[in-house]
Write a protein that holds these residues in place. Structure first.
Motif, mmCIF file in Angstrom:
data_model
loop_
_atom_site.group_PDB
_atom_site.id
_atom_site.type_symbol
_atom_site.label_atom_id
_atom_site.label_comp_id
_atom_site.label_asym_id
_atom_site.label_seq_id
_atom_site.Cartn_x
_atom_site.Cartn_y
_atom_site.Cartn_z
ATOM 1 N N ASP A 186 2.419 6.149 -2.515
ATOM 2 C CA ASP A 186 1.154 5.625 -1.996
ATOM 3 C C ASP A 186 0.415 4.874 -3.106
ATOM 4 O OD1 ASP A 186 -1.248 5.116 -0.805
ATOM 5 O OD2 ASP A 186 -1.484 7.112 0.049
ATOM 6 N N ASN A 188 7.121 9.317 0.416
ATOM 7 C CA ASN A 188 6.094 8.277 0.421
ATOM 8 C C ASN A 188 5.535 8.053 -0.975
ATOM 9 O OD1 ASN A 188 5.520 7.645 3.412
ATOM 10 N ND2 ASN A 188 5.485 9.890 3.372
ATOM 11 N N ASN A 232 -3.495 4.770 -2.770
ATOM 12 C CA ASN A 232 -4.147 5.962 -3.325
ATOM 13 C C ASN A 232 -4.460 5.761 -4.801
ATOM 14 O OD1 ASN A 232 -3.806 8.694 -4.864
ATOM 15 N ND2 ASN A 232 -4.288 9.307 -2.755
ATOM 16 N N THR A 235 0.815 -1.219 0.000
ATOM 17 C CA THR A 235 0.000 0.000 0.000
ATOM 18 C C THR A 235 0.844 1.263 0.000
ATOM 19 O OG1 THR A 235 -0.127 -0.017 2.416
ATOM 20 C CG2 THR A 235 -1.869 -1.172 1.202
ATOM 21 N N ASN A 236 2.001 1.214 0.661
ATOM 22 C CA ASN A 236 2.824 2.417 0.784
ATOM 23 C C ASN A 236 4.275 2.023 1.018
ATOM 24 O OD1 ASN A 236 4.203 4.465 2.858
ATOM 25 N ND2 ASN A 236 2.794 5.634 1.586
#
Length: 948
Positions: free
Chosen positions: A326, A324, A329, A275-276
Motif C-alpha cells: 500500500d 498488498n 498508506n 496506490t496499491n
C-alpha cells in the motif's frame, strides 16, 4: 456430400432430413423430388463432422451454426464453451464476478452482447445454472456493471463428451423459447435409438498435466448403450469423472493522484502514482463428476417416448493469498520516498522507507466448501396422430446449487520498506521489499477475519406442448402451434459471516484478547509471478504463506458463530418468475424458397425479495428516554418499527445493523413476431433473411440488489442519495435483423457472409431515479446530528436504455489436398449503448483460424482463437475492460487398432496472460491503466479411447 440437384425442400422433407442428420451415420439428403435418386457417400471422422454440420446449417429455415460430436471430439474441448468459441459471432469468457479469468471457458456471448442475452438450452429445454465463486452467488452492486448473480449459464458443468450436436440459432422464430435477445444455443445429447449397433461401449482414460500447478490428474469417461434388434427400445448410460489442478498467478493494481495532504518534496501535487499492488496466488483442485441416463421407447411407428436424467457436480476447493503493498498508506503517513522517478506526471518508481505505519498486509481466503452442481429430469413424447397432425410434449424440472464455505484472514506488516517500478503499461509492476520481512514486522490487527457461509439456488419446473398440422400442395405447408409454462426461482443465501464475539454488555464486539495466528515459516513459491512477465516475481520466496488448515482452525476457535448476531443484511435475495407463452407459426415454401412467419405471446409475473438496511435502534446508542439499546432487544425493534414499510419484515440483533425484508411484485407481457426466408439461388448458393422481435429477462443482481449506500449532502438536490437494484426492471427487448449468403462450392466446403443488426428498444444500463426512501445517513440541517428520516432520494440503479449491435460475419472452410483442410472466420460487431459505451461483453473484432489433417490412421488439428478488448463493467468510477486475447489449441490422434486410439491434446499452448484495464479520460497521464494480470499456464491431455 452435396445433392445432385437443387435442394428445393418442403418442410416435411426438411423434418425427415433433420432426423436423419441426428443419427450417428454420416450421409446426406437429396431433395424431396421422387424422380431424384439419393446419392450417399459414407465418411468418418473430421470429414463426417463437416458433412453433418454443413448439411444441418444449409437446410435450416433460420440462421444457424452447427457443431457435431466429431468436431468436439477432435479438439481439446473440455466443455462445450471451448467448442463454441470457434463459431462466427461467438465470444467466450473464462471467469465472472470481477474475479478475473482462469484457464477454462465458462460463459458464452453472441454478436456483441453479454452472456446473459444468449439463451442456453439442453435438448430444447431449460437448464439451471449456479456458480462456485462466492461473488457470483449473491447480489452485486447497482447495475449491470458489477459482479453478482447473473442469468447466464455456466459451461463448467457441461463436458463435451456428453454432446451429440450443438446448434447455434442466430435468428429467432415463434417456436423458440424466449430469453435470447442475441440468439440461442441448444446442446443436444445422444439418444439410445440413434446408435447404429445394438450394443455400443466407449471408454476414455486420460491424464492432464497443468504446467503452472505442476501436477498431473486423471480424467475418465465412459458410455454404454443398448437397444433391441427391432430398434424400438434402448437404454444409454454415460458418466465422467475428471480432476484437474489450477494455479493462477496474478497481480492487480490501482492508481491515484497525489493530493495536497499526500504530496511532498519528491511527489508534487497532481502526480499520478500506484496506490496499491496486490500480488495474488490462486490454487484450486477441480473435481467434475456426473453423468446422464437415457431411456427411449418406440411402441409404434407413430409414437416415441424419451426419458432422461442428468447430474453434474464440480467440487472447486481453493486457496487464494493476496499480498498488498500500500503506497498510498506511505504517502498518507508523510513518508518521503527516495529514488523517485517522475515521467510525464507519473511516479514510475520510488522506495518508501517506512518506520511504523502498516504499509503491507496479507489476505488469505480458504474455501474448502466451494462447489456447484446441476441436474435435470425430463420426459418427452413425439406422436403422429395421423398423416396431417403431429403432437410433441415435454415436461421436466431442473435445479442448480452453488455453495461457499470460506475463511478469510488478514495480517499486516508494520515498518516494512517497500518499492515499486512501473514498467511497460501492459506488463507487471515490479515490487520489492529491500529490507525483507522479519518476525518483528508481523503485526496482528483487528480486521475482517471471518468465516462466511453462502449459497445460491436456481430452479425451474417447465412443460410445453406443440402441434403441427401439415397441408398438401400450395404455399402453406403447415401450421405449428404450442404452449409453454415455467416456474423459475433464483435465490441467494448468506446466513453467516462470523466475527469478533459480542461484548458482555450486548452493545458491540469485544475489543481484543484474541491470539495471533501461527506462521510455520512457509513462503510463496519461488517461481511465483514469473509467468506474468519481467519483475512480477519480485516477492517470491520470502512473502509469508499461511497454512489454510491453520486459518480454519483459528477462525473456529476464536470467532463468534452466533447465527443471529452474525447475519449479514446485504447479498441475499429471491427472484421468482412465472411465465406463460403461446405461439402460432406458418411454414411456407415455393419452387426455390422456404420460410416461416409467426407470433409468440409471453406473459411473466415477477416477485423480487430484498433486504434494506436501517440505522435506527443501533446497539450501543440510547433511546429518547436514555435507555441503552442492546442487540436483539425489544427496545431495538421498537425504535425501528416506524420505519418499516407495510408488508415488510424487520430483523434486529445483527452486528451488521437492523434491516427489513420486502417483496415487490410486477408483471408484463410481450408480443414477439418473427419471419424468415431462405432462397436457393442455385444448387450451391443460398440466400437468407430473417427478422424477429426478441426478449431476455434482466440480470438477477440488477433485480435483487438491495438499496443502500445512503449519503446525505446538503449541497445536492435532493440532499439524499443511494444506490441499489431495481425490482421493477422491464425486460431487455430488441429487433433482430439478419441477411446472409452461403456458397457451398464443393463437398464439405462453405464460403459465407452474414450481416446482422440487433436494435435494442430496452437494454439494462446505469441510471438513476428519485424515490421517497428512508435515509439512514440523514442529519439535522442545523445541528448536524444524525437524524434518519424518509425523504426524496436520488437512487443510482439499473434502468432501461437503448443501444444497437451491428456487424458482419465471414466464414470459410474447405478440404485442401490429400487429408488436409482449413477453416477461418471473422466477426465485426459495433455494439454500443445510447451513451456511446460499448455494450457489456462486446468484442469489436473476433477471428478464428484452423487447419486439420486426417487419414485412415492419423488425425491432427490446430486452432487459434482471438478477440479484441471487451467492456466488462465498472472498476470504481471508471470503465473496465478485458484486453485483447488469443489462445492456441491443438490435438493429435492415432488409431492403434480398430477400436483403440491414442489422443494428445493441448489447451492454451501459448500460455496467455489475461490483462484487464481501465479506460479513463484522455487528459490523464495513463489513459489505459492496467488493473490486473492473470496467467494460468498450459494444459496437456494424453490418453487412450476404446470403442466397441
Amino acid at each position: 456430400m452435396q445433392p445432385t440437384s437443387s435442394p428445393r425442400l418442403r418442410p416435411t422433407a426438411l423434418a425427415a432430413f433433420t432426423l436423419l442428420m441426428g443419427a450417428a451415420q454420416a450421409q446426406t439428403a437429396a431433395p424431396a423430388d421422387a424422380d431424384n435418386k439419393l446419392e450417399t457417400v459414407l465418411v468418418t471422422g473430421i470429414r463426417a463432422a463437416k458433412d453433418k454440420s454443413l448439411a444441418a446449417k444449409r437446410y435450416a429455415d433460420g440462421v444457424t451454426e452447427v457443431i457435431s460430436a466429431e468436431d468436439i471430439g477432435k479438439m481439446p474441448d473440455k466443455n462445450v464453451a471451448d467448442a463454441l468459441q470457434r463459431v462466427p459471432g461467438i465470444n467466450t469468457a473464462t471467469g465472472t464476478g470481477g474475479n478475473g479469468g482462469y484457464d477454462e471457458n465458462d460463459r458464452v456471448s453472441m454478436r456483441g452482447t453479454s452472456a446473459s442475452l444468449s439463451l442456453v438450452t439442453l435438448n430444447g429445454h431449460s437448464v439451471a445454472s449456479a456458480d462456485w465463486d462466492y461473488g457470483d452467488m449473491i447480489a452485486g452492486g447497482a447495475g449491470p456493471n458489477t459482479s453478482g448473480s447473473a442469468r447466464s449459464v455456466s459451461f463448467l458443468l457441461l463436458p463435451s463428451e456428453l454432446v451429440s450436436q450443438v446448434v447455434v440459432h442466430k435468428s429467432a422464430q415463434a417456436d423458440d423459447i424466449e430469453g435470447g435477445v442475441a440468439g440461442s444455443i441448444d446442446i443436444i445429447t445422444r439418444r439410445p435409438l440413434d446408435f447404429k449397433k445394438p450394443f455400443t461401449a466407449e471408454v476414455g482414460v486420460q491424464g492432464v498435466y497443468s504446467d503452472r500447478a505442476g501436477k498431473t490428474d486423471p480424467q475418465l469417461s465412459a458410455l454404454l448403450n443398448w437397444k433391441n434388434a427391432s430398434n424400438t427400445f434402448g437404454v444409454m448410460g454415460q458418466f465422467f469423472d475428471e480432476r484437474r489442478h489450477v494455479r493462477r498467478d496474478g497481480q492487480t493494481r490501482s492508481y491515484g493522484v497525489a493530493t495536497a495532504a499526500q504530496a511532498n518534496a519528491a511527489v508534487p501535487v497532481g502526480t499520478t502514482f500506484v496506490t496499491n499492488v496486490a500480488t495474488q496466488l490462486f490454487e484450486q483442485e477441480r473435481k467434475r463428476r456426473g453423468g446422464v441416463l437415457g431411456v427411449q421407447w418406440k411402441p409404434s411407428d407413430a409414437l416415441v417416448l424419451n426419458g432422461e436424467a442428468f447430474h453434474s457436480q464440480l467440487d472447486a476447493s481453493y486457496y487464494r493469498q493476496i499480498f498488498n503493498t500500500d503506497f498510498a498508506n506511505s504517502l498518507n503517513s508523510k513518508v518521503v520516498p527516495t529514488g523517485a522517478v517522475i515521467s510525464n506526471g507519473v511516479l514510475t518508481g520510488a522506495t518508501f522507507a517506512n518506520t511504523t505505519n502498516n504499509g503491507n498486509n496479507l489476505q488469505a481466503t480458504y474455501n474448502p466448501g466451494a462447489a456447484v452442481k446441476t441436474n435435470y429430469y425430463t420426459g418427452d413424447f413425439k406422436l403422429k396422430v395421423n398423416d396431417s397432425l403431429n403432437v410433441n410434449g415435454l415436461a421436466g424440472t431442473t435445479k442448480a446449487e452453488g455453495k461457499a464455505d470460506f475463511y478469510e484472514h488478514y495480517m499486516s506488516f508494520r515498518g516494512v520498506t517497500q518499492a515499486y517500478t512501473l514498467g511497460d503499461e501492459s506488463g507487471p509492476t515490479r515490487i520489492s521489499l529491500p529490507n525483507g520481512l522479519m518476525a518483528s514486522n508481523w503485526n496482528f490487527i483487528r480486521s475482517d477475519h471471518n468465516h462466511t457461509l453462502a449459497s445460491s439456488v436456481d430452479r425451474e419446473d417447465f412443460a410445453q406442448l406443440d402441434g403441427e398440422w401439415s397441408f398438401d400442395g400450395g404455399v402453406l405447408n403447415s401450421l405449428k402451434f404450442g404452449w409453454r409454462g415455467a416456474d423459475h426461482l433464483r435465490q441467494a443465501y448468506r446466513p453467516l459471516k462470523t466475527g469478533w464475539p459480542m461484548n458482555a454488555a450486548g452493545t458491540g464486539q469485544v475489543d481484543g484478547g484474541l491470539p495471533q495466528i501461527a506462521w510455520d515459516g512457509k513462503t510463496l513459491p519461488s517461481d511465483f509471478g514469473a509467468s506474468l512477465g519481467d519483475g512480477a516475481g519480485g516477492l517470491a520466496g520470502y512473502v509469508p504463506s499461511l497454512s489454510p488448515s491453520t486459518i480454519a482452525q483459528w477462525s473456529e476457535a476464536n470467532l463468534s458463530n452466533d447465527p443471529v448476531f452474525n447475519r449479514p443484511a446485504s447479498g441475499p435475495f429471491r427472484v421468482g418468475e412465472k411465465s406463460q407463452a403461446l405461439y402460432l407459426m406458418a411454414k411456407l415454401s415455393g419452387d426455390a424458397w422456404r420460410g416461416n412467419v409467426g407470433l409468440r405471446y409471453v406473459k411473466t409475473r415477477t416477485s423480487v425479495t430484498t433486504n434494506t438496511g436501517l440505522s435506527c435502534g443501533a446497539a450501543g446508542s440510547r433511546a429518547a428516554d436514555g435507555t441503552l439499546i442492546t442487540y436483539g432487544s425489544a427496545l431495538q425493534a421498537s425504535e425501528c418499527a416506524a420505519f418499516v414499510p407495510a408488508g415488510a419484515t424487520l430483523t434486529t440483533g445483527s452486528r451488521f445493523g437492523n434491516f427489513f425484508t420486502m417483496t415487490t411484485d410486477s408483471q408484463g407481457s410481450e408480443l414477439l413476431p418473427s419471419a424468415s426466408l431462405v432462397f436457393d439461388v442455385s444448387k450451391q448458393l443460398t440466400v437468407r433473411a430473417a427478422i424477429a422481435k426478441t426478449m431476455s429477462r434482466p440480470e438477477y443482481s440488477a433485480l435483487g440488489t438491495a438499496i443502500g449506500n445512503f449519503q446525505f449532502n446538503p449541497a445536492s438536490t435532493p440532499v439524499s442519495t443511494a444506490s441499489g437494484g431495481n425490482p421493477k426492471l422491464e425486460p431487455v427487448v430488441a429487433k433482430n435483423f439478419n441477411l446472409g449468403v452461403e456458397w457451398y462450392f464443393q463437398p464439405r466446403s462453405l464460403l459465407s457472409a452474414q450481416v446482422f443488426v440487433i436494435d435494442f428498444d430496452s437494454l439494462i444500463g446505469a441510471g438513476s431515479s428519485v424515490q421517497y426512501l428512508f435515509n439512514t445517513a440523514a442529519k439535522d440541517p442545523v445541528t448536524g446530528v444524525l437524524k434518519p428520516a424518509f425523504m426524496d432520494t436520488t437512487v443510482s440503479q439499473p434502468i432501461s436504455v437503448t443501444g444497437k449491435s451491428k456487424g458482419v460475419e465471414l466464414g470459410w472452410e474447405q478440404p485442401l489436398w490429400g487429408g488436409f483442410g482449413a477453416n477461418a472466420n471473422y466477426t465485426f460487431a459495433d455494439a454500443k449503448e445510447a451513451n456511446g459505451n460499448p455494450i457489456m461483453g462486446a468484442a469489436k473484432h473476433t477471428y478464428n483460424l484452423g487447419a486439420y489433417y486426417e487419414d485412415e490412421r492419423f488425425n491432427a488439428r490446430i486452432a487459434y482463437a482471438h478477440r479484441s478488448e471487451i467492456r466488462i463493467g465498472l472498476y470504481g468510477a471508471q470503465q473496465s475492460y478485458a484486453a485483447a486475447s488469443g489462445t492456441v489449441n491443438a490435438s493429435f490422434g492415432m488409431k492403434l487398432t480398430d477400436g483403440l486410439s491414442l489422443n494428445i491434446e493441448g489447451l492454451n499452448l501459448n500460455s496467455p496472460t489475461l490483462r484487464y484495464f481501465n479506460k479513463v479520460p484522455t487528459s490523464t497521464a495513463l489513459p489505459e491503466q492496467t488493473t490486473a494480470l492473470y496467467n494460468s499456464g498450459r494444459q496437456v491431455y494424453v490418453g487412450l479411447r476404446y470403442k466397441y
